[in-house]
Scaffold this motif. Structure first.
Motif, short mmCIF file in Angstrom:
data_model
loop_
_atom_site.label_atom_id
_atom_site.label_comp_id
_atom_site.label_asym_id
_atom_site.label_seq_id
_atom_site.Cartn_x
_atom_site.Cartn_y
_atom_site.Cartn_z
N LYS A 302 -5.75 118.11 -17.58
CA LYS A 302 -7.00 118.28 -16.75
C LYS A 302 -6.52 118.80 -15.55
N ILE A 303 -7.26 119.71 -14.96
CA ILE A 303 -6.90 120.37 -13.68
C ILE A 303 -8.42 120.18 -12.81
N VAL A 304 -8.45 120.15 -11.50
CA VAL A 304 -9.57 120.00 -10.83
C VAL A 304 -10.13 121.13 -10.28
N ALA A 305 -9.07 122.01 -9.88
CA ALA A 305 -9.37 123.35 -9.34
C ALA A 305 -8.21 124.23 -9.62
N ILE A 306 -8.48 125.50 -9.33
CA ILE A 306 -7.59 126.77 -9.07
C ILE A 306 -7.77 127.38 -7.81
N CYS A 307 -6.68 127.36 -6.88
CA CYS A 307 -6.69 127.61 -5.53
C CYS A 307 -6.04 129.13 -5.45
N ASN A 308 -6.37 129.85 -4.58
CA ASN A 308 -5.69 130.98 -4.33
C ASN A 308 -5.26 131.26 -2.87
N CYS A 309 -4.22 130.84 -2.86
CA CYS A 309 -3.54 130.22 -1.38
C CYS A 309 -2.47 131.30 -0.64
N ALA A 310 -3.21 131.12 0.54
CA ALA A 310 -2.46 131.99 1.51
C ALA A 310 -1.35 131.55 2.14
N PRO A 311 -0.29 131.92 1.93
CA PRO A 311 1.13 131.28 2.29
C PRO A 311 1.30 130.69 3.85
N GLY A 312 0.54 131.41 4.60
CA GLY A 312 0.74 131.15 6.04
C GLY A 312 -0.21 130.00 6.35
N VAL A 313 -1.14 129.36 5.64
CA VAL A 313 -2.03 128.29 5.84
C VAL A 313 -1.89 127.30 4.97
N CYS A 314 -1.68 127.59 3.73
CA CYS A 314 -1.79 126.79 2.56
C CYS A 314 -1.13 125.43 2.91
N ASN A 315 -1.49 124.12 2.89
CA ASN A 315 -0.83 123.03 3.26
C ASN A 315 0.00 122.74 2.09
N ALA A 316 -0.28 122.72 0.90
CA ALA A 316 0.96 122.62 -0.30
C ALA A 316 2.16 123.58 0.10
N LEU A 317 1.80 124.56 0.24
CA LEU A 317 3.02 125.60 0.52
C LEU A 317 3.70 125.52 1.56
N ARG A 318 2.97 125.33 2.65
CA ARG A 318 3.63 125.02 4.22
C ARG A 318 4.39 123.77 4.24
N THR A 319 3.85 123.05 3.57
CA THR A 319 4.62 121.36 3.58
C THR A 319 5.84 121.69 3.05
N SER A 320 5.94 122.39 1.56
CA SER A 320 7.08 122.28 1.00
C SER A 320 8.35 123.26 1.87
N GLN A 321 7.67 124.39 2.52
CA GLN A 321 8.53 125.20 3.23
C GLN A 321 9.16 124.38 4.52
N LEU A 322 8.06 123.58 5.23
CA LEU A 322 8.42 123.04 6.34
C LEU A 322 9.81 121.87 5.99
N PHE A 323 9.76 121.20 4.85
CA PHE A 323 10.61 120.14 4.83
C PHE A 323 11.60 120.99 4.02
N ASN A 324 11.56 122.21 3.62
CA ASN A 324 12.62 123.01 2.65
C ASN A 324 13.02 122.19 1.61
N THR A 325 11.88 122.13 0.85
CA THR A 325 11.86 121.48 -0.58
C THR A 325 11.05 122.17 -1.55
N PRO A 326 11.40 123.34 -2.18
CA PRO A 326 10.48 124.00 -2.93
C PRO A 326 10.29 123.22 -4.21
N ASN A 327 11.02 122.19 -4.46
CA ASN A 327 10.64 121.66 -5.62
C ASN A 327 9.33 120.79 -5.59
N MET A 328 8.84 120.77 -4.49
CA MET A 328 7.40 120.16 -4.23
C MET A 328 6.18 120.93 -4.98
N SER A 329 6.42 122.04 -4.81
CA SER A 329 5.36 122.92 -5.64
C SER A 329 5.65 124.12 -6.60
#
Length: 951
Positions: A302-329
């Motif tokens: 089951k999924i809730v949504a499919i998002c088309n994420c802009a890397p400069g603003v997407c919280n999920a991508l930004r957070t994994s990049q901020l913490f330098n932990t790409p495993n997150m996403s």
């Protein structure tokens, strides 16, 4: 302190973070939440809100240690938006993500069904509770209390009226994507263990991957559901509200699946769409470089949504990049390059959301070794804290090239054309593809092929062996095929969420030269309504009025401009802004931004006695008059003063205009002349005498008309710091008789009344003062480009300026976007040509274009022929293929966008980390994080022991 509210509007009670900058030392988040004098107005409510905050938050340390307090954002936000009755109602959910029917909620709260419906409706509208359908035969509606992220923080952000009332929600949402993860992201195993968002590859990138599994295919998820909705991207909205937008414009990008689609529609935050529309949205997202992600919160199936994420603003991508932990996403895939196929076009690099793909070199070093590229450090077996985080991740992701460099042709070109790419396509006969590749960066390939000063060729590595490639001749051939075609290539024009921008986003381009036309081209490509205002009767600027027809025929200019017209750009010629209409009037007509690119249409005088005599004119005026009317004639001997390319054009045009003899004099020596060597040679072939090292001293007149010019010997042009500071021997002079004197010693901007009423400032040379990167002036809605900003340069420089102006205007007209953040600065470094090993190359000689029959000095026609197809293929095969993309697998998140931009089948995804395809319920993520954290801790300990023993 986490990356957060730099605009500082959390709420009036809260200390701001306005002075904090990325890279500043971290502090405890509690230090900035509370006014030290804060006293709860209602102690009972405060206690209830703290309890609710503890229930909803997924900051497990706070939850398990019961340390939620009134300094925490969870408390502040809930206290701000909820009343006491609503808090009590929500506390009766007892647990998050447990569904209840209306009747069950009524019983739990001792309320009537009618009152319960009203309470639920308000909380559902706010987004603090989620709605879905039960899996029972009647599929009744049921409601649950989600965590903040992924969950209610997003849902609240989607409700426009709520965020209008409580703009603090934007900062709250941003913090709730980061605070719960600080300090634990390094313990997340591959695939994120259900943390929230999960990258899913572009499907066509894995269609041939025989190890793929259904969970990795978007079509599988789409086929599972019968209802789809579309809503605004909450991350784009959040970042714009915080003033941290990075150019990815707000719009409808998030696709709700099944119950979520109904939830969107019922709350008025979205609407239903068809399955066909879902695919259209996904394909459009891929075209514009947005990452597909699914919400992985319910485990398998089951999924809730499919998002088309802009890397400069997407919280999920930004957070994994901020913490330098790409495993997150990251997905299960990683990109890999086949260097033999790669041509360093750089399109995969431009679209990579995390900066994993960068340009490097294909050639080995002199000693035969390959250049080694660094890999991003991962937390798999290392201690990981704030010192390992990447605070500049958004800008780092836009670095195009490794320090060791890449193909010199791409580096040297001001617009950084994909030279290797279109040359390879030409070698393969893929001419239409080559044109499309060129036009991604340059709307005028034939024009530039004809008149560019060819810095790419000057830098070409092949030139270190014999002769550089005839790059511009190849480009001109490619463009000529399109111009001859009955159906010219017209680039796709659309805003990134579909359609075109309304007239609320009108942009005015003032000046129809190469800079203005380029800005109009790129803005229109992004869907903007653009009007070009040109004071002359036809657009083209100095291309049309300054460059002689024998170098650039006017029908060529018309043809390439016509493509821009067919794209939908409106042209208003014969309109001089500042005279016929003002900028203020255009503002009143709805124009939101202005790009000024009027060029340097005026000439300069030498400042010597007698230069106001009849028969003296500036070279710029002379060229304009001749270009508009070839019947204008010169009689008698003519002197041209100047040593640049424009001066050469003036001299050669004077020959064609009938001058009996043309003598050209300049300050510089023969080798120092700024004019291109081949053009100087052509001028001499046409009988023009060139005298180097002379500067004008006096214009001798007779009866008010020029009779001769006296020159003095120039002994040096520049001072020790290479500043223009000519020195003369006043005693050594020559006198040259003439009936005409043409001064081509510089150009000036003719502003007229254009800037009246604006705050635009000017430099001493008359050019506009503007930010070097963004091209924004002191008047925020006015941007400049081309010669009015850089001074007199070449068409290719103007085109580069027009592109940068369009990037800034795209951001400026949408509130909340910064002009500099996460901006592709298009900075490239040339590889070290002194440390390369070249072997096995085609030893063919450089091809020379043919010429039409005729005497060059007697015609304004361009006698130069375009390459034949055989010549193009022979020349293209001389390319050494210097550059190539390289991928840092440690940084790659496996989105597959790179594969959609590669026209050479050189980059592919492989399923390197199968474990990342496992989907885990949010509530069960600790079951995955725990074992992985223990395993990682063991690795860290072993490394420490080994390290201690080696000391």
């Amino acid at each position: 302190m986490l990356e957060g509210d730099r605009r500082g509007y959390l709420m009036a009670k809260v200390k701001t973070m306005a002075d904090w900058k990325i890279g500043d030392p971290m502090i405890n988040e509690n230090d900035y939440w509370q006014d030290p004098d804060y006293k709860a107005e209602d102690p009972e409510k405060e206690k209830l809100v703290l309890e609710l905050a503890k229930l909803i938050t997924d900051r497990y340390v706070k939850k398990l240690t019961n340390k939620i307090n009134n300094r925490d954002p969870e408390y502040w936000m809930l206290d701000l938006i909820l009343n006491k009755e609503q808090v009590k109602f929500l506390l009766n959910f007892k647990k998050t993500r447990v569904p209840y029917s209306i009747e069950e909620l009524a019983n739990m709260n001792n309320m009537s069904v009618e009152d319960t419906k009203k309470m639920v409706e308000r909380l559902r509208w706010m987004g603090i509770i989620e709605q879905n359908r039960a899996k029972t035969p009647d599929k009744h509606l049921q409601y649950e209390l989600p965590i903040f992220v992924p969950g209610s923080a997003e849902f609240m952000m989607m409700q426009e009226k709520l965020t209008d009332e409580f703009p603090q929600l934007a900062t709250f949402f941003n913090l709730m994507t980061q605070l719960p993860l600080a300090g634990i992201t390094q313990m997340v195993p591959p695939g994120g263990a259900g943390i929230g968002m999960h990258v899913i590859p572009v499907e066509k990138a894995i269609s041939l991957e025989n190890q793929s599994v259904p969970v990795e295919h978007l079509s599988r998820w789409i086929d599972m559901y019968d209802k789809y909705g579309i809503s605004e991207c909450s991350c784009r909205k959040q970042q714009a509200m915080r003033g941290e937008g990075s150019g990815e414009i707000r719009g409808d990008y998030c696709i709700g699946m099944g119950d979520m689609a109904e939830y969107m529609d019922d709350r008025g935050i979205g609407h239903y769409i068809s399955k066909e529309e879902v695919y259209e949205i996904l394909e459009r997202a891929e075209r514009h470089g947005y990452v597909h992600q699914i919400t992985n919160i319910d485990g398998e199936g089951k999924i809730v949504a499919i998002c088309n994420c802009a890397p400069g603003v997407c919280n999920a991508l930004r957070t994994s990049q901020l913490f330098n932990t790409p495993n997150m996403s990251a997905s299960a895939y990683r990109a890999h390059v086949e260097k033999d196929k790669c041509v360093a076009c750089g399109k995969c690099v431009e679209v990579c959301p995390v900066g994993a793909a960068k340009l490097g070199q294909k050639l080995c070093k002199k000693d035969g070794s390959e250049v080694k590229y660094p890999k991003t450090e991962l937390p798999n077996a290392k201690k990981w804290g704030p010192e390992k985080w990447n605070y500049n991740y958004r800008d780092d992701a836009k670095i195009n090239c490794y320090n060791t460099g890449t193909a010199p042709c791409k580096t040297a070109c001001p617009v950084h054309l994909s030279v290797q790419g279109y040359i390879k396509m030409a070698a393969e006969g893929r001419y239409e593809d080559a044109l499309k590749l060129i036009k991604q960066d340059n709307p005028f390939p034939y024009i530039c092929g004809a008149v560019c000063n060819r810095r790419c060729e000057d830098a070409c590595t092949r030139g270190t062996i014999d002769q550089p490639l005839a790059i511009d001749e190849i480009k001109k051939f490619i463009a000529s095929l399109d111009l001859k075609s009955d159906k010219k290539y017209i680039p796709l024009c659309e805003k990134h969420d579909g359609g075109m921008w309304s007239d609320d986003y009108k942009v005015a381009v003032i000046g129809g030269g190469p800079a203005g036309l380029a800005a109009a081209y790129f803005l229109r490509r992004d869907g903007y309504p653009v009007t070009v205002f040109e004071k002359e009767k036809r657009p083209g600027g100095m291309l049309m009025n300054g460059i002689p027809s024998y170098r650039l025929e006017k029908d060529i200019i018309d043809a390439e401009i016509d493509v821009i017209r067919q794209m939908g750009v409106e042209f208003k010629c014969g309109v001089e802004v500042g005279k016929d209409i003002t900028i203020q009037k255009l503002r009143e007509e709805g124009y939101k931004a202005f790009f000024i690119a009027i060029g340097m249409q005026g000439g300069r005088k030498a400042g010597v006695p007698g230069e106001d005599a009849e028969g003296v004119q500036t070279g710029v005026d002379f060229l304009r008059n001749i270009n508009q009317d070839h019947s204008i004639k010169l009689n008698g001997d003519t002197v041209v003063i100047g040593g640049g390319n424009v001066a050469i054009d003036v001299a050669r045009t004077a020959v064609r205009a009938g001058a009996s003899k043309v003598t050209m004099l300049c300050l510089e020596g023969e080798k120092e002349m700024p004019a291109a060597a081949d053009e100087v040679a052509e001028a001499k072939e046409e009988g023009i005498e060139v005298k180097n090292g002379w500067g004008p001293k006096e214009v001798v007149t007779e009866n008010g008309h020029v009779k001769s010019v006296i020159f003095k010997k120039c002994v040096s042009v520049f001072d020790s710091e290479h500043r223009f500071s000519p020195k003369y021997n006043e005693e050594e002079t020559i006198e040259i008789p003439c009936e005409n004197l043409l001064l081509s010693i510089g150009q000036s901007v003719q502003w007229g009344g254009l800037l009246e009423g604006t705050k635009v400032e000017l430099n001493r040379n008359g050019t506009a003062v503007a930010d070097k990167l963004t091209r924004q002036t002191a008047e925020p809605d006015i941007f400049v480009g081309g010669d009015v900003f850089t001074g007199a340069r070449f068409a290719i420089d103007a085109i580069a300026g027009g592109r940068e102006g369009s990037v800034s205007i795209n951001r400026f007209v949408h509130k909340g976007n910064r002009l500099d953040l996460a901006r592709d600065r298009r900075e490239f470094i040339e590889l070290n040509k002194d440390d390369i090993k070249v072997e096995g190359f085609d030893d063919a000689k450089r091809q020379i274009p043919g010429k039409k029959a005729g005497v060059a000095s007697k015609t304004f026609d361009d006698l130069r022929l375009v390459f034949t197809e055989d010549q193009v293929k022979a020349e293209a095969n001389r390319c050494l293929g210097c550059g190539a993309t390289t991928v840092d697998e440690n940084r790659c998140i496996g989105c597959g966008l790179c594969t959609t931009k590669c026209e050479f089948d050189a980059i592919h995804l492989t399923r390197d980390i199968p474990a990342a395809s496992t989907m885990v319920r949010s509530e069960d993520k600790l079951k995955k994080v725990g074992p992985y954290a223990a395993h990682r801790a063991g690795k860290i300990l072993i490394n420490k022991i080994v390290g201690d023993k080696t000391k």
